[in-house]
Write an enzyme that holds these catalytic residues in place. Structure first.
Site, mmCIF file in Angstrom:
data_model
loop_
_atom_site.group_PDB
_atom_site.id
_atom_site.type_symbol
_atom_site.label_atom_id
_atom_site.label_comp_id
_atom_site.label_asym_id
_atom_site.label_seq_id
_atom_site.Cartn_x
_atom_site.Cartn_y
_atom_site.Cartn_z
ATOM 1 N N CYS A 116 0.882 -0.993 0.121
ATOM 2 C CA CYS A 116 0.078 0.161 0.458
ATOM 3 C C CYS A 116 0.905 0.955 -0.423
ATOM 4 O O CYS A 116 1.458 1.240 1.047
ATOM 5 C CB CYS A 116 -0.799 0.277 1.352
ATOM 6 S SG CYS A 116 -2.073 1.807 1.102
ATOM 7 N N CYS A 148 -0.480 4.010 2.376
ATOM 8 C CA CYS A 148 -0.581 4.184 3.657
ATOM 9 C C CYS A 148 1.584 4.896 4.180
ATOM 10 O O CYS A 148 1.681 5.158 5.149
ATOM 11 C CB CYS A 148 -0.329 3.028 3.715
ATOM 12 S SG CYS A 148 -2.112 2.297 3.307
ATOM 13 N N ASP A 149 2.325 3.337 2.876
ATOM 14 C CA ASP A 149 3.382 3.612 3.850
ATOM 15 C C ASP A 149 4.252 4.919 2.890
ATOM 16 O O ASP A 149 5.525 4.532 3.295
ATOM 17 C CB ASP A 149 4.233 2.434 3.584
ATOM 18 C CG ASP A 149 3.783 0.718 4.222
ATOM 19 O OD1 ASP A 149 2.265 1.599 5.360
ATOM 20 O OD2 ASP A 149 3.100 -0.234 4.264
#
Ligand code: NAP
Length: 306
Positions: free
Chosen positions: A134, A137-138
């Site tokens: 992701c 997200c990261d």
């Protein structure tokens, strides 16, 4: 006496939200369950959704929240429970969760899909230590660093574009010599000066010590191997349907998708499917939302005749 629902909806991605909205307006006695306790499903991992009508460039997280708020205004929100199994008992469906047992006349499976793994050495070892599924997200953990994106679809392209804005360099490793992503995304990708395409690249092994240090890639044409040094690896090689729960209950195809047309009618009476878990041509927010509405119409029809 045990309460019997008209309908239980499993999943709160776009298909589940849409089903919940339609079920609420149809005044069906409905229970809605999601194991992640939030609305939006896979789109909450998406940086930007640019093809949902009326909401150009909306962030996946914002769209997921807007979906949830809409449902809540109509008096329905997902219960946060993990479903363990579903059984047929005397014409009723029984849903067993970690905490409860629920009975219903009909079920809509809006179970969505999960990230596909590459299953190469090092992938699991370094998952969370440089390997991610992701970018939204990261990605921020890799600011000003070199990263690798693997895949050739819309998600891989979107991830590479997003990461190019914050990382020093991005390699996009794809196993063929042409991307399958939408043309508009390809154009945006090729305009990013710090993205290097690695065509015909077969990922062989994730290398690292305590964290990822790179990816060994084999050229499928020449057989030559190349080590790409990077601190992050984003794997975007598609999805697999979350249908293990029902594989003995309804017919699935050879890839695990639940076989059904647009009404969501499965091989098991009273069990309906909507969204990415269904056999279909195009898996998008807009088609998932449409599936949810159609499935509720099919449920209403079913309830009239049992
Ligand atoms: P996808 O379209 O299925 O693409 C997966 C990519 O991974 C393909 O390029 C595939 O290569 C590659 N791949 C698969 N297995 C591999 C392996 N073992 N090793 C190396 N490469 C592998 O998946 P996605 O990009 O995750 O998208 C999923 C769905 O969401 C799609 O239907 C997509 O259209 C949709 N989506 C829509 C939007 C949007 O509308 N805004 C945004 C994101 C996603 P090949 O090309 O060689 O098969």
């Amino acid at each position: 006496m045990t309460e019997i629902y008209d309908l239980i909806i499993l999943g709160a991605g776009p298909a589940g939200v849409s089903a919940a909205i339609y079920a609420s307006r149809a005044m069906l006695k409905t229970l809605w369950i999601d194991n992640k306790c939030m609305t939006g499903g896979q789109i909450t991992d998406t940086y930007e959704v640019d093809n949902y009508p009326g909401m150009p460039g909306v962030s996946g997280m914002d769209l997921g929240e807007a979906f949830g708020e809409h449902a809540m205004k109509l008096g329905i929100s997902p219960a946060c429970e993990n479903v363990l199994s579903i059984k047929e008992e005397g014409g009723e469906k029984v849903i067993y969760t970690e905490k409860n047992e629920y009975r219903t006349k009909a079920v809509i499976l809006a179970l969505g899909a999960s990230h596909r793994k590459l299953s190469i050495p090092g992938e699991e070892t370094f998952s969370g230590s440089g390997v991610s599924y992701c970018a939204t997200c990261d990605g921020a953990f890799f600011r000003n660093k070199t990263v690798i994106v693997i895949g050739g679809g819309n998600v891989a392209c979107e991830d590479a574009i997003l990461l190019s804005r914050m990382c020093e360099k991005v390699y996009l490793v794809h196993r063929r010599d042409a991307l399958r992503a939408d043309k508009i995304l390809q154009e945006r990708l090729f305009a990013c000066s710090n993205v290097e395409m690695v065509w015909n690249g077969e990922p062989v092994e994730v290398k690292g010590d305590e964290r990822v240090t790179g990816l060994l890639v084999r050229n499928k044409e020449t057989g030559e191997e190349r080590m790409l040094a990077a601190e992050g690896i984003f794997i975007a090689v598609g999805t697999i349907p979350n249908t293990w729960l029902v594989k003995d209950l309804v017919e699935t195809d050879d890839r695990g998708y639940i076989v059904a047309g647009e009404e969501g009618i499965t091989s098991a009476p009273g069990i309906f499917v909507a969204g990415d878990a269904r056999t279909k041509m195009l898996r998008q927010v807009v088609t998932a939302v449409s599936d949810g509405a159609n499935a509720v119409a099919a449920v209403q029809e079913y309830l009239l005749h049992i």
